[in-house]
Design an enzyme around this catalytic site. Sequence first.
Site, PDB file in Angstrom:
ATOM      1  N   SER A  86      10.274  -4.741   5.502  1.00 37.08           N
ATOM      2  CA  SER A  86      10.725  -5.846   4.627  1.00 37.08           C
ATOM      3  C   SER A  86      10.824  -5.775   3.279  1.00 37.08           C
ATOM      4  O   SER A  86      11.914  -5.680   2.624  1.00 37.08           O
ATOM      5  CB  SER A  86       9.880  -7.203   4.575  1.00 37.08           C
ATOM      6  OG  SER A  86       8.819  -7.106   4.118  1.00 37.08           O
ATOM      7  N   ASN A  87      10.076  -4.577   2.743  1.00 39.99           N
ATOM      8  CA  ASN A  87      10.200  -3.945   1.317  1.00 39.99           C
ATOM      9  C   ASN A  87      11.436  -3.162   1.273  1.00 39.99           C
ATOM     10  O   ASN A  87      12.375  -3.234   0.343  1.00 39.99           O
ATOM     11  CB  ASN A  87       8.944  -3.434   0.709  1.00 39.99           C
ATOM     12  CG  ASN A  87       7.777  -4.324   0.128  1.00 39.99           C
ATOM     13  OD1 ASN A  87       8.078  -4.988  -0.625  1.00 39.99           O
ATOM     14  ND2 ASN A  87       6.838  -4.566   1.242  1.00 39.99           N
TER      15      ASN A  87
ATOM     16  N   LEU B 211       2.147   4.357   6.181  1.00 37.40           N
ATOM     17  CA  LEU B 211       0.555   4.422   6.136  1.00 37.40           C
ATOM     18  C   LEU B 211      -0.001   5.855   6.367  1.00 37.40           C
ATOM     19  O   LEU B 211      -1.022   6.026   6.328  1.00 37.40           O
ATOM     20  CB  LEU B 211       0.296   3.766   7.620  1.00 37.40           C
ATOM     21  CG  LEU B 211       0.816   2.387   7.712  1.00 37.40           C
ATOM     22  CD1 LEU B 211       0.258   1.714   8.856  1.00 37.40           C
ATOM     23  CD2 LEU B 211       0.051   1.460   6.254  1.00 37.40           C
TER      24      LEU B 211
ATOM     25  N   LEU C  86      -0.995   9.554   4.593  1.00 35.80           N
ATOM     26  CA  LEU C  86      -1.257  10.148   3.538  1.00 35.80           C
ATOM     27  C   LEU C  86      -0.079  11.316   3.199  1.00 35.80           C
ATOM     28  O   LEU C  86       0.340  11.929   4.096  1.00 35.80           O
ATOM     29  CB  LEU C  86      -2.666  11.109   3.156  1.00 35.80           C
ATOM     30  CG  LEU C  86      -3.817  10.000   3.153  1.00 35.80           C
ATOM     31  CD1 LEU C  86      -4.961  11.088   3.135  1.00 35.80           C
ATOM     32  CD2 LEU C  86      -3.648   9.296   2.105  1.00 35.80           C
TER      33      LEU C  86
ATOM     34  N   ASN D 202       4.523   4.196  -4.980  1.00 33.32           N
ATOM     35  CA  ASN D 202       4.020   3.459  -3.842  1.00 33.32           C
ATOM     36  C   ASN D 202       3.669   2.106  -4.464  1.00 33.32           C
ATOM     37  O   ASN D 202       3.446   1.710  -5.566  1.00 33.32           O
ATOM     38  CB  ASN D 202       2.541   4.335  -3.345  1.00 33.32           C
ATOM     39  CG  ASN D 202       1.960   3.293  -2.179  1.00 33.32           C
ATOM     40  OD1 ASN D 202       2.685   2.933  -1.262  1.00 33.32           O
ATOM     41  ND2 ASN D 202       0.746   3.290  -2.197  1.00 33.32           N
TER      42      ASN D 202
ATOM     43  N   HIS E 224       0.892  -1.042  -3.509  1.00 34.89           N
ATOM     44  CA  HIS E 224      -0.345  -1.386  -2.824  1.00 34.89           C
ATOM     45  C   HIS E 224      -0.704  -2.892  -2.727  1.00 34.89           C
ATOM     46  O   HIS E 224      -0.737  -3.466  -4.023  1.00 34.89           O
ATOM     47  CB  HIS E 224      -1.537  -0.523  -3.489  1.00 34.89           C
ATOM     48  CG  HIS E 224      -2.714  -0.652  -3.081  1.00 34.89           C
ATOM     49  ND1 HIS E 224      -3.046  -0.063  -1.562  1.00 34.89           N
ATOM     50  CD2 HIS E 224      -3.795  -1.550  -2.966  1.00 34.89           C
ATOM     51  CE1 HIS E 224      -4.329  -0.134  -1.290  1.00 34.89           C
ATOM     52  NE2 HIS E 224      -4.949  -1.320  -1.968  1.00 34.89           N
TER      53      HIS E 224
ATOM     54  N   ASP F 173      -4.534   6.899  -4.383  1.00 37.57           N
ATOM     55  CA  ASP F 173      -4.470   5.519  -4.995  1.00 37.57           C
ATOM     56  C   ASP F 173      -4.815   5.663  -6.487  1.00 37.57           C
ATOM     57  O   ASP F 173      -5.011   4.451  -7.230  1.00 37.57           O
ATOM     58  CB  ASP F 173      -5.393   4.544  -4.453  1.00 37.57           C
ATOM     59  CG  ASP F 173      -4.634   4.034  -2.976  1.00 37.57           C
ATOM     60  OD1 ASP F 173      -3.346   3.934  -2.942  1.00 37.57           O
ATOM     61  OD2 ASP F 173      -5.464   3.369  -2.156  1.00 37.57           O
TER      62      ASP F 173
ATOM     63  N   GLU G  60       5.755  -8.833  -3.907  1.00 41.68           N
ATOM     64  CA  GLU G  60       6.435  -7.470  -3.545  1.00 41.68           C
ATOM     65  C   GLU G  60       7.863  -7.496  -3.502  1.00 41.68           C
ATOM     66  O   GLU G  60       8.580  -6.578  -4.051  1.00 41.68           O
ATOM     67  CB  GLU G  60       5.871  -6.791  -2.231  1.00 41.68           C
ATOM     68  CG  GLU G  60       4.478  -6.650  -2.340  1.00 41.68           C
ATOM     69  CD  GLU G  60       3.879  -5.822  -0.747  1.00 41.68           C
ATOM     70  OE1 GLU G  60       2.933  -5.149  -1.089  1.00 41.68           O
ATOM     71  OE2 GLU G  60       4.752  -6.078   0.345  1.00 41.68           O
TER      72      GLU G  60
END
Length: 190
Positions: free
Chosen positions: A13-14, A85, A87, A102, A104, A145, A174
């Site tokens: 959706s983003n 999802l 790395l 990214n 979060h 992160d 978002e």
Amino acid sequence: MISIAIFASGSGSNAQKIMEYFQSHATIQVKLVLSNKTDAFVLNRAASFGVPTYTFNRQVFYESNTVLQKLQDEQIDYIVLAGFLWLVPLSLIQAYPNKIVNIHPALLPAYGGKGMYGMRVHEAIVANHEPATGITIHLVNEEYDKGKILFQTQCSVETMDTPDTVAEKIHILEHMHYPRIIQEWIEEAV
Ligand code: GRF
């Protein structure tokens, strides 16, 4: 044109909001959508925008240069992670220094790091009776992160909230902010 590639693992959706936002942008385009899942709904969303897609498995992603080669062949300038999802391997981070962003679904550094993704974040927020949560848009560097934070905003968590209702609130934030922050980040860099 400046070209973006979106990496996503799920619904997307983003990714949808980002493709809508840049659809008629004068200088920035979404040129490619990549996924680690061949049945991810984000691939259908990309197709509806006429954006080409590319999928890869774990071995290709971590043990070859195929994905990097694809990005270079398509002359991708910036990478946007939107619900991706896995790395990102060091080779990609080094090939795109400060050019990977990214989102979060929490207020980093809280509720970040290993195992803290997707619904797990919202479950932890509710279990810990946090009064607030939010989103963090940040650069991706070698420390995952811990890259530079570009933007954060928060929303309240009420006693009747569940992980699902928190997820809904987070998605609204978002969708409202990610495309614009991506644009501002790219425009500042050029
Ligand atoms: C978002 O909440 C994002 O922050 C998280 O995964 C979710 C992806 O949602 N990392 P969608 O696939 O964009 O709908």
